[in-house]
Design an enzyme around this catalytic site. Structure first.
Site, short mmCIF file in Angstrom:
data_model
loop_
_atom_site.label_atom_id
_atom_site.label_comp_id
_atom_site.label_asym_id
_atom_site.label_seq_id
_atom_site.Cartn_x
_atom_site.Cartn_y
_atom_site.Cartn_z
N ASN A 5 0.75 -1.25 -0.05
CA ASN A 5 -0.18 -0.15 0.04
C ASN A 5 0.79 1.19 -0.18
O ASN A 5 2.07 1.87 0.83
CB ASN A 5 -0.95 -0.40 1.40
CG ASN A 5 -1.60 1.26 1.17
OD1 ASN A 5 -1.64 2.21 0.57
ND2 ASN A 5 -1.92 1.60 2.83
N LYS A 7 0.05 4.48 -0.60
CA LYS A 7 -0.51 5.65 -0.09
C LYS A 7 -0.10 6.23 -0.35
O LYS A 7 0.05 5.97 -1.68
CB LYS A 7 0.02 5.75 1.79
CG LYS A 7 0.10 4.78 2.73
CD LYS A 7 0.08 4.48 4.38
CE LYS A 7 -0.07 3.34 4.86
NZ LYS A 7 0.08 3.42 6.30
N HIS A 85 -9.24 1.16 4.89
CA HIS A 85 -7.88 1.53 5.35
C HIS A 85 -8.96 2.56 7.12
O HIS A 85 -9.02 3.29 6.58
CB HIS A 85 -6.92 1.91 4.96
CG HIS A 85 -5.68 1.91 5.16
ND1 HIS A 85 -5.03 2.90 6.06
CD2 HIS A 85 -4.86 0.89 4.89
CE1 HIS A 85 -4.37 2.78 6.74
NE2 HIS A 85 -3.69 1.85 5.73
N GLU A 87 -6.50 5.21 7.63
CA GLU A 87 -6.48 6.56 7.18
C GLU A 87 -7.14 7.21 6.84
O GLU A 87 -7.74 8.32 6.67
CB GLU A 87 -5.34 6.50 6.40
CG GLU A 87 -3.75 6.29 7.67
CD GLU A 87 -2.61 5.98 6.68
OE1 GLU A 87 -2.76 5.89 5.23
OE2 GLU A 87 -1.70 5.54 7.51
N GLU A 157 -4.93 -4.30 11.34
CA GLU A 157 -3.70 -3.62 10.92
C GLU A 157 -4.38 -2.63 12.37
O GLU A 157 -5.52 -1.48 12.25
CB GLU A 157 -4.03 -2.16 9.46
CG GLU A 157 -3.55 -3.30 8.29
CD GLU A 157 -3.15 -2.21 7.27
OE1 GLU A 157 -2.17 -2.15 6.99
OE2 GLU A 157 -3.73 -1.12 7.27
N GLY A 163 2.89 3.02 10.68
CA GLY A 163 3.27 3.53 9.91
C GLY A 163 4.64 4.80 11.44
O GLY A 163 5.04 4.99 11.72
N SER A 202 4.20 -1.89 10.08
CA SER A 202 5.21 -1.80 10.61
C SER A 202 6.75 -2.69 9.73
O SER A 202 6.56 -3.67 10.65
CB SER A 202 6.10 -1.69 11.44
OG SER A 202 5.04 -0.34 11.69
P1 PGA Z 1 3.22 0.38 7.39
O1 PGA Z 1 1.49 0.45 7.37
O2 PGA Z 1 3.60 -0.98 7.28
O3 PGA Z 1 3.56 1.36 7.12
O4 PGA Z 1 3.13 0.35 8.81
C1 PGA Z 1 0.59 -0.66 6.89
C2 PGA Z 1 -0.50 0.11 5.81
O5 PGA Z 1 -1.21 1.13 6.45
O6 PGA Z 1 -1.86 -0.06 5.41
#
Ligand code: PGA
Length: 241
Positions: A5, A7, A85, A87, A157, A163, A202
């Protein structure tokens, strides 16, 4: 399965590098999915793997400036789409109900939704995370029923791990994945057993092996580390083993 992803990151050069790196590797035993921002989707046309959108509109067409429909994603080669997601839930106020509608619309357009669920840190700390995740999944079942879950991928998640560099431990991930499968097993055992449940938060090449070796962890949804072609490839290779 390993899904990247991006983003709102990356550019056309990175899309080309990523495709060269993945296409040059032997990834026959692992399903690879890349979800770039919309403008770069067509740059992945000859990827030896699947392409997905990061979001879709709940509408099919019309006066919805800035939105992208499921049929548009399908027409440019997407077979998957991320839905719900964290976000999007936070930045765009997507409710459980809207996420459920989007899952239904994705299925209608022949896209496999990657349904993202997970608890924020405060819910983890309160110990209510199983209820939180169950409610997110239940909202989808209320709209599409259980049978269509054989066309869905679920991604767990934990928001506190996205992140942040703070990965859920393999046992924390396994505990939630097993809970999700067990909850769905009560509704349809075959579908629950066949469901792919990805872990995201992460994930890096250095921790992928341990996470993916948990019995109910069927791969990963990778954010930051999916922007580095070699790192992402190493995560894909970890899923192979
Ligand atoms: P990350 O994000 O691997 O940077 O923690 C995962 C995601 O939001 O899909």
């Amino acid at each position: 399965m390993v899904a990247g992803n991006w983003k709102m990151n990356g550019n056309i050069e990175l899309a080309k590098q990523m495709m060269d790196t993945l296409n040059g590797a032997n990834l026959t035993d692992v399903d690879v999915l890349v979800c770039p921002p919309f403008p770069f989707i067509s740059a992945f046309n000859s990827l030896k793997g699947a392409i997905g959108g990061q979001n879709l509109s709940e509408f099919d067409s019309g006066a919805h400036t800035g939105e992208v429909s499921g049929s548009m994603l399908k027409s440019v080669g997407c077979d998957f789409v991320l839905v719900g997601h964290s976000e999007r839930r936070t930045d765009n106020g997507e409710s459980d109900k809207l996420v459920a509608e989007k899952v239904s619309v994705a299925l209608k357009h022949g896209l496999t939704p990657v349904l993202c669920v997970g608890e924020p840190e405060s819910v983890r700390d309160s110990g209510e995370f199983f209820n939180h995740i169950q409610a997110q999944i239940e909202a989808v079942i209320n709209v599409i029923g259980i049978d269509d879950f054989d066309n869905i991928v679920v991604a767990y998640e934990p928001v506190w791990a996205i992140g942040t560099g703070k990965t859920a431990s393999p046992l924390q991930a396994q505990e939630v994945h097993a809970f999700i499968r067990e909850y769905l097993r009560k509704l349809n055992a075959d579908i629950a057993n066949g469901l792919r449940i990805l872990y995201g938060g992460s994930v890096k090449a250095a921790n992928a092996n341990e996470l993916f070796s948990q019995p109910d962890v069927d791969g990963g949804l990778i954010g930051g580390a999916s922007l580095d072609p070699q790192e992402f490839l190493n995560i894909c290779l970890a899923a192979k083993g």
